[in-house]
Design a protein around this motif. Structure first.
Motif, PDB file in Angstrom:
ATOM      1  N   VAL A   1      57.255  63.834  58.906  1.00  0.00           N
ATOM      2  CA  VAL A   1      56.012  63.058  58.838  1.00  0.00           C
ATOM      3  C   VAL A   1      56.276  61.708  59.494  1.00  0.00           C
ATOM      4  O   VAL A   1      57.310  61.071  59.234  1.00  0.00           O
ATOM      5  CB  VAL A   1      55.530  62.860  57.386  1.00  0.00           C
ATOM      6  N   PHE A   2      55.386  61.273  60.357  1.00  0.00           N
ATOM      7  CA  PHE A   2      55.599  60.010  61.066  1.00  0.00           C
ATOM      8  C   PHE A   2      55.111  58.847  60.215  1.00  0.00           C
ATOM      9  O   PHE A   2      53.964  58.818  59.779  1.00  0.00           O
ATOM     10  CB  PHE A   2      54.888  60.000  62.422  1.00  0.00           C
ATOM     11  N   VAL A   3      55.989  57.894  59.984  1.00  0.00           N
ATOM     12  CA  VAL A   3      55.644  56.730  59.168  1.00  0.00           C
ATOM     13  C   VAL A   3      54.915  55.692  60.028  1.00  0.00           C
ATOM     14  O   VAL A   3      55.424  55.262  61.062  1.00  0.00           O
ATOM     15  CB  VAL A   3      56.909  56.095  58.559  1.00  0.00           C
ATOM     16  N   ILE A   4      53.722  55.314  59.581  1.00  0.00           N
ATOM     17  CA  ILE A   4      52.940  54.307  60.282  1.00  0.00           C
ATOM     18  C   ILE A   4      53.023  52.998  59.498  1.00  0.00           C
ATOM     19  O   ILE A   4      52.908  52.994  58.279  1.00  0.00           O
ATOM     20  CB  ILE A   4      51.464  54.741  60.379  1.00  0.00           C
ATOM     21  N   ASP A   5      53.236  51.910  60.188  1.00  0.00           N
ATOM     22  CA  ASP A   5      53.239  50.628  59.495  1.00  0.00           C
ATOM     23  C   ASP A   5      52.506  49.582  60.339  1.00  0.00           C
ATOM     24  O   ASP A   5      51.950  49.902  61.387  1.00  0.00           O
ATOM     25  CB  ASP A   5      54.669  50.176  59.171  1.00  0.00           C
ATOM     26  N   ALA A   6      52.523  48.351  59.854  1.00  0.00           N
ATOM     27  CA  ALA A   6      51.796  47.289  60.560  1.00  0.00           C
ATOM     28  C   ALA A   6      52.333  47.106  61.976  1.00  0.00           C
ATOM     29  O   ALA A   6      51.569  46.847  62.909  1.00  0.00           O
ATOM     30  CB  ALA A   6      51.911  45.973  59.773  1.00  0.00           C
ATOM     31  N   TYR A   7      53.638  47.260  62.146  1.00  0.00           N
ATOM     32  CA  TYR A   7      54.225  47.139  63.491  1.00  0.00           C
ATOM     33  C   TYR A   7      53.687  48.224  64.421  1.00  0.00           C
ATOM     34  O   TYR A   7      53.361  47.964  65.572  1.00  0.00           O
ATOM     35  CB  TYR A   7      55.744  47.269  63.432  1.00  0.00           C
ATOM     36  N   THR A   8      53.644  49.447  63.899  1.00  0.00           N
ATOM     37  CA  THR A   8      53.167  50.570  64.716  1.00  0.00           C
ATOM     38  C   THR A   8      51.744  50.306  65.200  1.00  0.00           C
ATOM     39  O   THR A   8      51.428  50.482  66.375  1.00  0.00           O
ATOM     40  CB  THR A   8      53.182  51.864  63.888  1.00  0.00           C
ATOM     41  N   HIS A   9      50.915  49.883  64.276  1.00  0.00           N
ATOM     42  CA  HIS A   9      49.526  49.602  64.604  1.00  0.00           C
ATOM     43  C   HIS A   9      49.428  48.476  65.636  1.00  0.00           C
ATOM     44  O   HIS A   9      48.720  48.587  66.637  1.00  0.00           O
ATOM     45  CB  HIS A   9      48.760  49.235  63.335  1.00  0.00           C
ATOM     46  N   ARG A  10      50.177  47.403  65.398  1.00  0.00           N
ATOM     47  CA  ARG A  10      50.101  46.242  66.282  1.00  0.00           C
ATOM     48  C   ARG A  10      50.616  46.560  67.685  1.00  0.00           C
ATOM     49  O   ARG A  10      49.968  46.261  68.693  1.00  0.00           O
ATOM     50  CB  ARG A  10      50.902  45.086  65.683  1.00  0.00           C
ATOM     51  N   ILE A  11      51.779  47.177  67.746  1.00  0.00           N
ATOM     52  CA  ILE A  11      52.397  47.460  69.045  1.00  0.00           C
ATOM     53  C   ILE A  11      51.536  48.415  69.865  1.00  0.00           C
ATOM     54  O   ILE A  11      51.224  48.146  71.026  1.00  0.00           O
ATOM     55  CB  ILE A  11      53.805  48.066  68.851  1.00  0.00           C
ATOM     56  N   PHE A  12      51.112  49.496  69.255  1.00  0.00           N
ATOM     57  CA  PHE A  12      50.422  50.521  70.046  1.00  0.00           C
ATOM     58  C   PHE A  12      48.960  50.183  70.310  1.00  0.00           C
ATOM     59  O   PHE A  12      48.392  50.662  71.294  1.00  0.00           O
ATOM     60  CB  PHE A  12      50.622  51.896  69.413  1.00  0.00           C
ATOM     61  N   SER A  13      48.363  49.335  69.481  1.00  0.00           N
ATOM     62  CA  SER A  13      47.006  48.895  69.812  1.00  0.00           C
ATOM     63  C   SER A  13      47.057  47.833  70.903  1.00  0.00           C
ATOM     64  O   SER A  13      46.198  47.790  71.781  1.00  0.00           O
ATOM     65  CB  SER A  13      46.280  48.380  68.565  1.00  0.00           C
ATOM     66  N   ARG A  14      48.079  46.991  70.890  1.00  0.00           N
ATOM     67  CA  ARG A  14      48.220  46.000  71.946  1.00  0.00           C
ATOM     68  C   ARG A  14      48.415  46.664  73.312  1.00  0.00           C
ATOM     69  O   ARG A  14      48.032  46.115  74.333  1.00  0.00           O
ATOM     70  CB  ARG A  14      49.395  45.061  71.658  1.00  0.00           C
ATOM     71  N   HIS A  15      49.003  47.842  73.288  1.00  0.00           N
ATOM     72  CA  HIS A  15      49.210  48.561  74.542  1.00  0.00           C
ATOM     73  C   HIS A  15      48.061  49.521  74.854  1.00  0.00           C
ATOM     74  O   HIS A  15      48.148  50.311  75.799  1.00  0.00           O
ATOM     75  CB  HIS A  15      50.530  49.350  74.495  1.00  0.00           C
TER      76      HIS A  15
END
Length: 222
Positions: free
Chosen positions: A143-157
Motif C-alpha cells: 500500500v502506498f503511503v501518502i503524506d503531506a510531502y507527497t501531496h505537496r511535491i506531486f501537486s507542485r509538479h
DNA sequence: GTCCAGTTTG
DNA sequence: CAAACGGGAC
C-alpha cells in the motif's frame, strides 16, 4: 527524460540522489507500530527519544504497553509531543488488537490487506497515513503511503491535482507503479527526504532539486 | 518564531 | 474550514 511515467522517473531520480533509505528504522513490528503513531505530525528525532524511553523501561512489547497505566505511558512518550492524545491512540490500537486478533500483532499484520486496513482505520486516532504506514512498514503490504510531502511535491509538479484527497492520490500512485511493497517502502522514504531537503513548505529549493523539470513544465515550480 | 513520517473535534 | 494537541530542534 525517461518520462512516459513521471512517477517512475521521480523514484529513479530520488534514489540516485539520496540512495536507499532503509526504512522503517525500527527493529520489531511493535516498535514500528508505536513509532507510526508517535510520529504523527512530529519530527522523527523526538519520536526516537520516546522509543528509547520505552526500551529503557523494558515496556516495548504488546502486553506491557497494554497493561501500563496511561499516566506512566504518557511520561515515556512525552518527548514525541501530543503525548496525552498519542497515549490514548496507542491504547486504542492495543485494545483493538486484543479484541480482534487475540492480542496477536502478527495476526493483524498477516490478515488480508483490506481487512487489516479496515480494522486499523476503525481505531480512533489512526487515519489513513498511519494505517498504511503500519501495513507497509510493519506488515510488508503493498500500500502506498501518502503524506503531506507527497501531496505537496506531486501537486507542485502538476502530477496530482492540488485538491486531491488521500485516497485519490494513493490510487494514482498505485496505478502508475508496480504493486511492489519494497518499491513503495523506498519511494515514500525518498519522498520524505525530498520534502525535507528541497520541497519545503516555505522557500522551496527548486533550483537544486533532483526533481526539477520532472513533468516537463517550465521548471515544475510554482 | 517556525516546523515537524496527522487526526479528531468544534 | 479552523482549532486543538505539544515537546524539541534550529
Amino acid at each position: 527524460m525517461g518520462g512516459r511515467n513521471a512517477f517512475v522517473e521521480a523514484y529513479t531520480r530520488l534514489f540516485q540522489h539520496f540512495g536507499g533509505q532503509g526504512w522503517w528504522p525500527g527493529e520489531t513490528p511493535i516498535e514500528i507500530v508505536v513509532g507510526a503513531i508517535l510520529t504523527q505530525n512530529t519530527n522523527w528525532e523526538n519520536v526516537r527519544k520516546a522509543i528509547v524511553n520505552l526500551k529503557d523501561a523494558g515496556v516495548l512489547d504488546f502486553y506491557s504497553l497494554l497493561e501500563l497505566p496511561a499516566e506512566v505511558l504518557a511520561e515515556y512518550v512525552r518527548p514525541s509531543g501530543y503525548y496525552n492524545i498519542k497515549t490514548r491512540r496507542l491504547k486504542n490500537l492495543l485494545a483493538m488488537i486484543r479484541d480482534r486478533y487475540d492480542g496477536n500483532l502478527d495476526g493483524l499484520l498477516a490478515d488480508q490487506t483490506a481487512m487489516a486496513r479496515e480494522n486499523l482505520l476503525s481505531v480512533q486516532g489512526i487515519g489513513p497515513e498511519t494505517a498504511d504506514s503500519i501495513l507497509l512498514y510493519a506488515g510488508g503490504h503493498p500500500v502506498f503511503v501518502i503524506d503531506a510531502y507527497t501531496h505537496r511535491i506531486f501537486s507542485r509538479h502538476g502530477l496530482v491535482a492540488e485538491e486531491s484527497d488521500y485516497d485519490s492520490i494513493q490510487e494514482e500512485f498505485e496505478g502508475r507503479l508496480p504493486r511492489d511493497a519494497a518499491l513503495y517502502n523506498e519511494f515514500h522514504a525518498l519522498i520524505v527526504m525530498a520534502g525535507k531537503h528541497f520541497c519545503k513548505k516555505t522557500t522551496p529549493l527548486c533550483d537544486r532539486c533532483p526533481l526539477r523539470g520532472l513533468n516537463g513544465m517550465a521548471g515544475d515550480t510554482p
